[in-house]
Design a protein around this motif. Structure first.
Motif, PDB file in Angstrom:
ATOM      1  N   LEU A 187      33.069  36.281  48.002  1.00  0.00           N
ATOM      2  CA  LEU A 187      33.021  37.513  47.213  1.00  0.00           C
ATOM      3  C   LEU A 187      33.830  37.290  45.942  1.00  0.00           C
ATOM      4  CD1 LEU A 187      32.195  40.550  47.144  1.00  0.00           C
ATOM      5  CD2 LEU A 187      34.394  41.041  48.234  1.00  0.00           C
ATOM      6  N   PHE A 188      33.247  37.609  44.791  1.00  0.00           N
ATOM      7  CA  PHE A 188      33.880  37.319  43.503  1.00  0.00           C
ATOM      8  C   PHE A 188      34.010  38.580  42.654  1.00  0.00           C
ATOM      9  CE2 PHE A 188      32.428  33.180  44.735  1.00  0.00           C
ATOM     10  CZ  PHE A 188      33.277  32.279  44.123  1.00  0.00           C
ATOM     11  N   GLY A 189      35.012  38.578  41.776  1.00  0.00           N
ATOM     12  CA  GLY A 189      35.100  39.585  40.728  1.00  0.00           C
ATOM     13  C   GLY A 189      36.331  40.459  40.798  1.00  0.00           C
ATOM     14  N   LYS A 221      45.498  46.968  49.587  1.00  0.00           N
ATOM     15  CA  LYS A 221      44.550  46.307  48.681  1.00  0.00           C
ATOM     16  C   LYS A 221      44.503  44.810  48.968  1.00  0.00           C
ATOM     17  CE  LYS A 221      43.428  45.877  43.751  1.00  0.00           C
ATOM     18  NZ  LYS A 221      43.813  46.270  42.374  1.00  0.00           N
ATOM     19  N   ALA A 222      45.661  44.220  49.222  1.00  0.00           N
ATOM     20  CA  ALA A 222      45.708  42.786  49.526  1.00  0.00           C
ATOM     21  C   ALA A 222      44.905  42.488  50.800  1.00  0.00           C
ATOM     22  CB  ALA A 222      47.156  42.329  49.685  1.00  0.00           C
ATOM     23  N   SER A 240      38.726  36.705  49.146  1.00  0.00           N
ATOM     24  CA  SER A 240      37.856  36.860  47.981  1.00  0.00           C
ATOM     25  C   SER A 240      38.384  36.026  46.823  1.00  0.00           C
ATOM     26  CB  SER A 240      37.763  38.338  47.573  1.00  0.00           C
ATOM     27  OG  SER A 240      39.029  38.819  47.139  1.00  0.00           O
ATOM     28  N   SER A 241      37.601  35.947  45.758  1.00  0.00           N
ATOM     29  CA  SER A 241      37.961  35.151  44.583  1.00  0.00           C
ATOM     30  C   SER A 241      37.837  36.000  43.330  1.00  0.00           C
ATOM     31  CB  SER A 241      37.046  33.932  44.448  1.00  0.00           C
ATOM     32  OG  SER A 241      37.060  33.145  45.624  1.00  0.00           O
ATOM     33  N   GLY A 242      38.565  35.616  42.283  1.00  0.00           N
ATOM     34  CA  GLY A 242      38.542  36.371  41.050  1.00  0.00           C
ATOM     35  C   GLY A 242      37.364  36.013  40.161  1.00  0.00           C
ATOM     36  N   CYS A 270      43.971  33.178  51.286  1.00  0.00           N
ATOM     37  CA  CYS A 270      42.615  33.459  50.788  1.00  0.00           C
ATOM     38  C   CYS A 270      41.740  32.212  50.890  1.00  0.00           C
ATOM     39  CB  CYS A 270      42.664  33.953  49.349  1.00  0.00           C
ATOM     40  SG  CYS A 270      43.187  35.679  49.152  1.00  0.00           S
ATOM     41  N   HIS A 271      42.281  31.074  50.476  1.00  0.00           N
ATOM     42  CA  HIS A 271      41.514  29.825  50.550  1.00  0.00           C
ATOM     43  C   HIS A 271      41.229  29.429  52.001  1.00  0.00           C
ATOM     44  CE1 HIS A 271      41.323  28.319  46.362  1.00  0.00           C
ATOM     45  NE2 HIS A 271      42.394  29.071  46.212  1.00  0.00           N
TER      46      HIS A 271
END
Length: 500
Positions: free
Chosen positions: A215-217, A248-249, A255-257, A348-349
């Motif tokens: 998931l990105f963005g 939120k975290a 996910s990724s930015g 996250c990774h």
């Protein structure tokens, strides 16, 4: 029934109201309407709330965003509004006494820190590849009273405060903008005992794995997410700011930015028979990811940069290098928060790679992970220092890492040589040679598609601002740092997913 602000209209256009903008500090005036008209053109598929979060630092420091194509129009409008309001205020209060003004100046000057007349000498690796703006920023950083040593990596380019690719060792002081906004941003590589030919033979299957498990963005969150031990870190309960970010975290974990963040399948070519993993020389299917600490890290960075700038007032051209003394409460708060953000980025990774492995039905035979945008307590030349690596990779003796290229250029698996001249550091990638605005103008979508086809790359998402022409030649960058790292193997990207 009223429409949720998270939803777009039928054309997918963002909806933001004047009430929304005023709630995050927009002044009354023409700037509100300018932002309402301009922002929907800059953000596609980004939620109402996410954009408001991104706007908060713009409201606080609009001058910092004049070069950011997403916010340049809004930032300029805010500055114009502030100037107009100041003129009106000056007219109404023209009788302010000189005595009061002097008192205000005196109070401000109590915390003003000057720069040293003489700079600390520092090496530049691949100077011919480094833009002057980055060098200018480094010249300021090595004149800070707390600076012990510095170095500039061959992928360096201009940023805020410390240049991207800048390494700075300080004495008992941490610089939030010397770390950067995306705290703990990192690379993670999983190598599988699977044939490299799968990237072409099972391309559609691998694309589906990427689509279903990533998931990105900006502002993106998972609807359902598993618990993780990093979310139980006691720091969340000891710091009100961190506590406010915990939920939120949890939703963004894994996910990724946006921007240059990616998850991709590709081929690892092991070239060193004496590698630490005892993997035979050859080619293997692999997965590589690049992203950081999401909204958690960005909020920590913006908050403590503001605190540092209040506590440590520097000249205008050095203001983003404001530091926090680690003997102070604020310094310790930031240090704990920074380390939490780093652990969160790693988690996250790990979540991403766990999903990849599960979908493939394979356990990786090797995992390599390294991070940048961080500060470490280290010993340099026999002295304890705080080493900031903003867009630079740790390269201590036998430390492993990944230095990526671009969506068409290979990344390099490296082993650090422990070169103290570089403060045990190397580049974190190829480095940008074009700004995002310049990159978007440098290529059309059909031209990019042809380039990718010619290189055998499948791209999911990805903007023109991330096209390969935006980056320096990774091979030139690697040649400029042969004293810093040795190469164990290469990663060739084949199926790349980025934010749309």
């Amino acid at each position: 029934m009223g429409r949720s602000p998270l939803l777009k209209n039928k054309m997918g256009k963002l909806r933001i109201t004047g009430k929304d903008l005023r709630s995050i500090g927009f002044p009354e005036g023409r700037c509100v309407q300018i932002a309402i008209n301009d922002l929907p053109n800059r953000f596609k598929k980004v939620s109402h709330y996410a954009v408001l979060d991104l706007l908060k630092p713009v409201v606080e420091n609009p001058f910092d965003f004049l070069e950011d194509e997403r916010f340049a129009v809004t930032a300029a409008a805010l500055i114009e509004q502030h100037q107009y309001d100041l003129k009106k205020s000056a007219t109404r209060h023209a009788e302010v006494s000189e005595e009061l003004l002097n008192k205000l100046r005196s109070l401000r000057n109590e915390n003003v820190k000057g720069l040293n007349e003489e700079k600390v000498d520092y090496p530049l690796y691949g100077k011919e590849f480094i833009e002057q703006g980055a060098i200018n920023q480094m010249e300021i950083a090595v004149r800070l009273p707390v600076t012990v040593a510095g170095a500039l990596m061959p992928d360096a380019h201009q940023g805020y405060g410390l240049p991207i690719g800048g390494v700075l060792a300080t004495e008992n002081a941490v610089i939030p903008y010397g770390v950067g906004v995306d705290i703990g941003c990192r690379m993670c590589l999983s190598i599988y005992d699977l044939p490299a030919g799968l990237v072409s033979d099972q391309k559609d299957h691998l694309k589906t794995i990427l689509d279903k498990n990533t998931l990105f963005g900006a502002g993106q969150e998972f609807k359902n997410n598993k618990d993780h031990e990093v979310l139980d870190n006691k720091a969340f309960n000891e710091n009100p700011l961190l506590k406010s970010l915990q939920m939120k975290a949890a939703k963004q974990l894994g996910s990724s930015g946006s921007g240059n963040h990616f998850v991709e399948f590709g081929i690892v070519e092991i070239t060193d028979p004496n590698n630490e993993f005892k993997i035979p020389v050859g080619n293997y299917l692999s997965a590589l990811s690049h992203s950081g600490s999401r909204g958690l890290g960005a909020t920590i960075a913006n908050h403590y940069t503001k605190v540092a700038m209040q506590k440590c007032v520097l000249p205008q051209d050095a203001k983003h290098l404001a530091w926090l003394d680690l003997n102070t409460q604020e310094g310790q708060e930031y240090w704990i928060a920074m380390n939490l953000a780093g652990d969160y980025a790693s988690a996250c990774h790990h979540r991403i790679h766990e999903k990849m492995a599960e979908a493939l039905g394979e356990h990786p035979i090797a995992v390599i992970e390294n991070h940048h945008n961080f500060a470490w307590k280290e010993t340099w030349n026999g002295k304890e220092v705080i080493t900031h690596r903003k867009g630079a990779t740790p390269a201590g003796k036998n430390v492993l890492g990944i230095i990526p290229g671009s969506m068409t250029a290979p990344g390099f698996i490296v082993r650090g040589k422990g070169n103290e001249t570089s403060i045990n550091s190397a580049s974190h990638g190829a480095g940008r040679r074009l700004s995002r605005t310049q990159a978007e103008k440098s290529i059309t979508r059909p031209e990019l598609n042809k380039l990718l086809t010619d290189e055998g790359i499948t791209l999911i998402g990805g903007g023109l601002d991330e096209n390969p022409r935006a980056y320096k030649d990774i091979r030139d960058v690697m040649k400029a740092q042969t004293d810093l790292v040795e190469v164990l193997g290469l990663f060739y990207p084949k199926i790349v997913k980025m934010d749309t």
